[in-house]
Design a protein around this motif. Structure first.
Motif, short mmCIF file in Angstrom:
data_model
loop_
_atom_site.label_atom_id
_atom_site.label_comp_id
_atom_site.label_asym_id
_atom_site.label_seq_id
_atom_site.Cartn_x
_atom_site.Cartn_y
_atom_site.Cartn_z
N MET A 35 0.85 -1.20 0.00
CA MET A 35 0.00 0.00 0.00
C MET A 35 0.88 1.25 0.00
SD MET A 35 -2.92 1.09 2.79
CE MET A 35 -4.16 -0.15 2.46
N ARG A 36 0.50 2.23 -0.79
CA ARG A 36 1.29 3.46 -0.81
C ARG A 36 1.23 4.15 0.54
NH1 ARG A 36 -0.29 7.54 -4.98
NH2 ARG A 36 -2.22 7.28 -3.83
N ALA A 37 2.33 4.82 0.90
CA ALA A 37 2.42 5.47 2.22
C ALA A 37 1.25 6.43 2.44
CB ALA A 37 3.74 6.21 2.33
N GLU A 38 0.86 7.14 1.37
CA GLU A 38 -0.22 8.12 1.47
C GLU A 38 -1.56 7.44 1.79
OE1 GLU A 38 1.00 11.48 -1.48
OE2 GLU A 38 -0.99 10.73 -1.96
N ASP A 39 -1.82 6.35 1.05
CA ASP A 39 -3.05 5.59 1.28
C ASP A 39 -3.07 5.02 2.69
OD1 ASP A 39 -3.09 4.24 -2.10
OD2 ASP A 39 -3.64 6.18 -1.28
N PHE A 40 -1.89 4.57 3.12
CA PHE A 40 -1.80 3.98 4.46
C PHE A 40 -2.15 5.01 5.52
CE2 PHE A 40 -0.78 1.12 7.70
CZ PHE A 40 0.04 1.74 8.62
N SER A 41 -1.70 6.26 5.35
CA SER A 41 -1.99 7.24 6.38
C SER A 41 -3.48 7.60 6.39
CB SER A 41 -1.08 8.47 6.26
OG SER A 41 -1.53 9.33 5.27
N VAL A 42 -4.14 7.52 5.21
CA VAL A 42 -5.60 7.71 5.17
C VAL A 42 -6.26 6.59 5.96
CG1 VAL A 42 -7.66 7.85 3.71
CG2 VAL A 42 -5.47 8.62 2.83
N TRP A 43 -5.83 5.38 5.62
CA TRP A 43 -6.38 4.18 6.25
C TRP A 43 -6.23 4.27 7.77
CZ3 TRP A 43 -4.24 0.04 9.00
CH2 TRP A 43 -5.04 -1.11 9.09
N LEU A 44 -5.03 4.65 8.18
CA LEU A 44 -4.73 4.74 9.61
C LEU A 44 -5.59 5.80 10.29
CD1 LEU A 44 -2.65 3.06 11.13
CD2 LEU A 44 -1.07 4.98 10.99
N SER A 45 -5.77 6.91 9.60
CA SER A 45 -6.51 8.01 10.22
C SER A 45 -8.00 7.67 10.36
CB SER A 45 -6.32 9.28 9.41
OG SER A 45 -6.92 9.12 8.15
N LEU A 46 -8.48 6.74 9.51
CA LEU A 46 -9.90 6.38 9.59
C LEU A 46 -10.19 5.44 10.75
CD1 LEU A 46 -10.67 5.91 5.79
CD2 LEU A 46 -11.60 7.66 7.31
N ILE A 47 -9.13 4.85 11.30
CA ILE A 47 -9.31 3.88 12.38
C ILE A 47 -10.03 4.51 13.57
CG2 ILE A 47 -8.00 2.64 14.15
CD1 ILE A 47 -6.21 1.61 11.97
N GLY A 48 -9.78 5.80 13.77
CA GLY A 48 -10.43 6.50 14.88
C GLY A 48 -11.96 6.47 14.82
N ARG A 49 -12.51 6.19 13.64
CA ARG A 49 -13.97 6.20 13.48
C ARG A 49 -14.60 4.83 13.73
NH1 ARG A 49 -15.37 9.45 8.04
NH2 ARG A 49 -13.70 10.99 8.10
N LEU A 50 -13.76 3.80 13.93
CA LEU A 50 -14.31 2.45 14.11
C LEU A 50 -15.06 2.34 15.43
CD1 LEU A 50 -11.30 0.22 12.96
CD2 LEU A 50 -13.27 0.94 11.62
N SER A 51 -16.12 1.54 15.40
CA SER A 51 -16.83 1.24 16.64
C SER A 51 -16.03 0.18 17.40
CB SER A 51 -18.23 0.72 16.34
OG SER A 51 -18.13 -0.58 15.79
N GLU A 52 -16.42 -0.07 18.64
CA GLU A 52 -15.73 -1.08 19.46
C GLU A 52 -15.73 -2.43 18.75
OE1 GLU A 52 -13.96 -1.88 23.37
OE2 GLU A 52 -15.15 -0.08 22.99
N THR A 53 -16.91 -2.82 18.21
CA THR A 53 -17.03 -4.10 17.52
C THR A 53 -16.16 -4.14 16.28
OG1 THR A 53 -19.34 -3.85 18.12
CG2 THR A 53 -18.79 -5.79 16.84
#
Ligand code: ZN
Length: 345
Positions: free
Chosen positions: A1-19
């Motif tokens: 995965m490109r570094a840029e895409d990875f940082s998007v992916w990583l930043s979206l983790i904050g929106r995940l629910s507990e489940t």
């Protein structure tokens, strides 16, 4: 995965629910050797604090990048150790002064809430959305959107090239300030007319703005207190020096600045019409920049003078990021690692 895409992916983790988080952890553990069941059990058993500490940094990789680039925000020390986490952000400790900090400490972005909405806000700024649209997109009040806008612009307003190279084009332009604009720039309701006007009769001002660009596209700008050589010297001193060649349209202020600073100066006889002997000595790039700036500023229906440096920084950052203009990089700009600060370090 490109570094840029990875940082998007990583930043979206904050929106995940507990489940969703549990599912994601299980999936990751599975990839690491089929231990999903054991991993999920361990995760379920882990104390709450430990689980929380495993949450990713809300800034993704950008937070670490900032700390690497800028050092300790208290003493500028460069020897820094990881120091756990606090409120969803990686924490660091400076070996020189012993103080702890995170990537937002002492930036205008510190204590700004709802970090999970920052990428949406960044996207809205890149697209130049209105306050109302931005507020709607981010799920915040327009007054909050206005505050966010200017917090996001605190660092970009200062992110300018420290030096321009080679041939430099410079020219002033005038930005109209209007009371109408002042109203629409603010999220509050317009004041009723008919009261005592502070400046009766005078409803607009022309604010001089200097723009200087080199032929690599690096762009410096400044709001001038006056359109005179002293103001230009204060703004351009050290940025354009005797090693540059300066081109202007023959206006007195820039020519006088160049003469005093002993900078080789060439005056273009008429805008867009360089002499046949020196076709490369024109100010078309700076004039084109003026054009784009003004056209882009139109959407705000005029801006208050005190906010003008922020809007100049906004435009400058849009152009300087160029093909790397992404919400992630916009947040980098906002936390103090903008395109020029990165280049000049
Ligand atoms: Zn320190």
């Amino acid at each position: 995965m490109r570094a840029e895409d990875f940082s998007v992916w990583l930043s979206l983790i904050g929106r995940l629910s507990e489940t969703q988080r549990r599912e994601a952890v299980a999936a990751l553990l599975e990839m690491d050797g089929g231990e999903s069941e054991a991993g999920a059990k361990a995760q379920a058993k882990a104390p709450r604090a430990a689980r929380r500490s495993r949450r990713p940094d809300a800034l993704g990789a950008s937070g670490h990048e900032r700390v690497e680039a800028r050092g300790c925000p208290h003493c500028a020390g460069r020897e820094i150790a990881a120091w756990g986490r606090s409120r969803g952000l990686a924490r660091f400790r400076c070996k020189a002064c012993g103080r702890t900090f995170n990537a937002l400490t002492k930036t205008p972005m510190a204590r700004l809430r709802k970090r999970e909405r920052w990428l949406d806000h960044a996207r809205a700024m890149i697209e130049g959305k209105s306050l109302a649209k931005t507020a709607e997109l981010c799920g915040v009040h327009p007054a909050t959107a206005f505050r966010w806008r200017h917090r996001f612009l605190g660092a970009p307003a200062l992110d300018k090239p420290q030096r321009l190279s080679g041939v430099v084009e410079a020219d002033e332009t005038f930005i109209l300030e209007s009371f109408k604009g002042r109203r629409s720039d603010l999220p509050r309701k317009a004041r009723k007319r008919g009261g005592t006007a502070r400046h009766p009769g005078l409803h607009q001002d022309n604010i001089p703005v200097l723009v200087a660009r080199d032929r690599k596209g690096a762009t410096f700008d400044a709001v001038l207190p006056q359109d005179d050589s002293a103001s230009i010297a204060t703004a351009l001193g050290g940025v354009v020096t005797a090693s540059n060649q300066l081109i202007g349209d023959g206006g007195k202020a820039i020519a006088a600045f160049a003469r005093k600073a002993k900078i080789p100066f060439h005056a273009v006889p008429a805008p867009g019409k360089p002499t046949p002997e020196a076709p490369h000595l024109h100010i078309n790039n700076v004039n084109a920049y003026h054009g784009r700036l003004k056209q882009w500023l139109n959407r705000f229906n005029g801006v208050a003078t005190k906010n003008l440096p922020n809007y100049l920084g906004w435009r400058r950052a849009l152009e300087a990021w160029d093909r790397q203009l992404t919400p992630q990089n916009w947040i980098k700009s906002a936390i103090g690692i903008g395109p020029y600060q990165q280049l000049t370090r």
